[in-house]
Motif scaffolding. Structure first.
Motif, mmCIF file in Angstrom:
data_model
loop_
_atom_site.group_PDB
_atom_site.id
_atom_site.type_symbol
_atom_site.label_atom_id
_atom_site.label_comp_id
_atom_site.label_asym_id
_atom_site.label_seq_id
_atom_site.Cartn_x
_atom_site.Cartn_y
_atom_site.Cartn_z
ATOM 1 N N TYR A 125 64.235 -5.905 91.827
ATOM 2 C CA TYR A 125 62.918 -6.521 91.584
ATOM 3 C C TYR A 125 62.281 -5.954 90.325
ATOM 4 O O TYR A 125 61.730 -6.703 89.495
ATOM 5 C CB TYR A 125 62.005 -6.279 92.788
ATOM 6 N N SER A 126 62.381 -4.627 90.175
ATOM 7 C CA SER A 126 61.806 -3.980 88.999
ATOM 8 C C SER A 126 62.461 -4.477 87.713
ATOM 9 O O SER A 126 61.787 -4.722 86.712
ATOM 10 C CB SER A 126 61.961 -2.461 89.124
ATOM 11 N N ARG A 129 61.707 -8.448 87.159
ATOM 12 C CA ARG A 129 60.316 -8.679 86.771
ATOM 13 C C ARG A 129 60.075 -8.290 85.325
ATOM 14 O O ARG A 129 59.306 -8.933 84.613
ATOM 15 C CB ARG A 129 59.391 -7.868 87.683
ATOM 16 N N GLU A 131 59.158 -5.297 82.211
ATOM 17 C CA GLU A 131 58.063 -4.368 81.987
ATOM 18 C C GLU A 131 56.746 -5.109 81.830
ATOM 19 O O GLU A 131 56.665 -6.113 81.133
ATOM 20 C CB GLU A 131 58.313 -3.532 80.702
ATOM 21 N N PHE A 169 65.232 3.505 87.326
ATOM 22 C CA PHE A 169 64.422 2.289 87.395
ATOM 23 C C PHE A 169 62.999 2.595 87.845
ATOM 24 O O PHE A 169 62.090 1.779 87.625
ATOM 25 C CB PHE A 169 65.071 1.276 88.344
ATOM 26 N N LEU A 170 62.773 3.773 88.481
ATOM 27 C CA LEU A 170 61.426 4.207 88.847
ATOM 28 C C LEU A 170 60.836 5.162 87.812
ATOM 29 O O LEU A 170 59.627 5.158 87.567
ATOM 30 C CB LEU A 170 61.458 4.907 90.215
ATOM 31 N N PRO A 173 59.371 3.203 84.273
ATOM 32 C CA PRO A 173 58.028 2.622 84.374
ATOM 33 C C PRO A 173 56.938 3.679 84.535
ATOM 34 O O PRO A 173 55.839 3.529 83.994
ATOM 35 C CB PRO A 173 58.118 1.740 85.628
#
Length: 264
Positions: A125-126, A129, A131, A169-170, A173
């Motif tokens: 999802y990240s 979607r 940035e 991926f966490l 962001p």
């Protein structure tokens, strides 16, 4: 299946080199489904592969000055602490049979793979979607938001220790949104954090895990070749297209793991 595993190892490295994350999310499924390693051992083995590969990939970013050392330290200290606590105390004390539903036992390995599948869905999802545009100019804050960064670091450490994923991926962001780091610097800083977290997590696991050094060495070597290729092409490939495409692939893999673990 072994040949497919080696080919997938290249993809792990390429993804880490191109977008700074995502590749580590594939490592555990590759070890479990293509190399036949049990899930608990795979979470430890994954840390070695991801750690060594990320360490090599971070060198190019360090040489270009695309690593923010202060942020890496602030993020990394609580993250390392959480990795240690998870690998040394939490994971070893999870029972082999976690619980039973209608006579069906949910094992420790199955639980880890289900958690990993959920993590893959969140990662996809990240990436799909993309940035979000920052509210202000992407310039490093003069007064960094330390507390959210520390909390995020501890959470990433828990994830890394529990399921063997680097969490790029966490991390990326968080560095962009909390610290307003430019994306390239966030990727380089992320690789440093991932490498330290993963390698220390692996060493914390040595007393609980029998290591197949030969197999891990070959996989790590192939993944390193992949990250060197990915780093070379990182400035030539449109990340806005590549990252969502890889996200869809991770989504399919996550759904596959969910179905495989739930339908036995």
């Amino acid at each position: 299946m072994v040949i497919a595993g080696y080919l997938a190892s290249v993809l792990i490295g390429i993804s880490l080199g191109l977008i700074g994350g995502g590749g580590s999310i594939l490592t555990v499924p590759v070890l479990v489904y293509l190399f036949g390693i049990d899930p608990v051992s795979a979470t430890a083995d994954s840390l070695f592969i991801v750690g060594v590969t990320s360490a090599v990939g971070s060198v190019a970013y360090l040489k270009k000055g695309l690593v923010h050392v202060r942020t890496a330290v602030i993020f990394g200290i609580p993250s390392i602490g959480a990795v240690f606590l998870t690998r040394a105390y939490i994971l070893p004390f999870i029972p082999e049979t976690v619980f039973s539903i209608a006579g069906i036992a949910v094992t420790k390995g199955a639980l880890l793979m289900l958690l990993f599948a959920v993590l893959m869905l969140l990662a996809s999802y990240s990436m799909i979607r993309g940035e979000r545009k920052p509210a202000c100019s992407p310039v490093l804050r003069q007064h960094p938001r330390y507390l959210p960064l520390i909390m995020q670091g501890a959470f990433i450490g828990l994830i890394t220790g529990l399921v063997g994923a680097g969490g790029g991926f966490l991390i990326i962001p968080a560095l962009v949104n909390l610290q307003k780091l430019p994306v390239k610097t966030a990727i380089g800083t992320s690789l440093v954090i991932i490498s330290v977290n993963s390698l220390l997590g692996f060493f914390f696991s040595l007393t609980h895990n029998a290591v197949q050094w030969g197999l891990l060495g070959v996989i790590a070597f192939i993944a390193i070749a992949g990250i060197l290729v990915g780093s070379y092409f990182s400035g030539k490939v449109n990340g806005k297209i590549l990252k969502p495409a890889f996200g869809w692939f991770v989504l399919v893999m996550g759904i596959y793991i969910l179905v495989k673990e739930l339908v036995r």
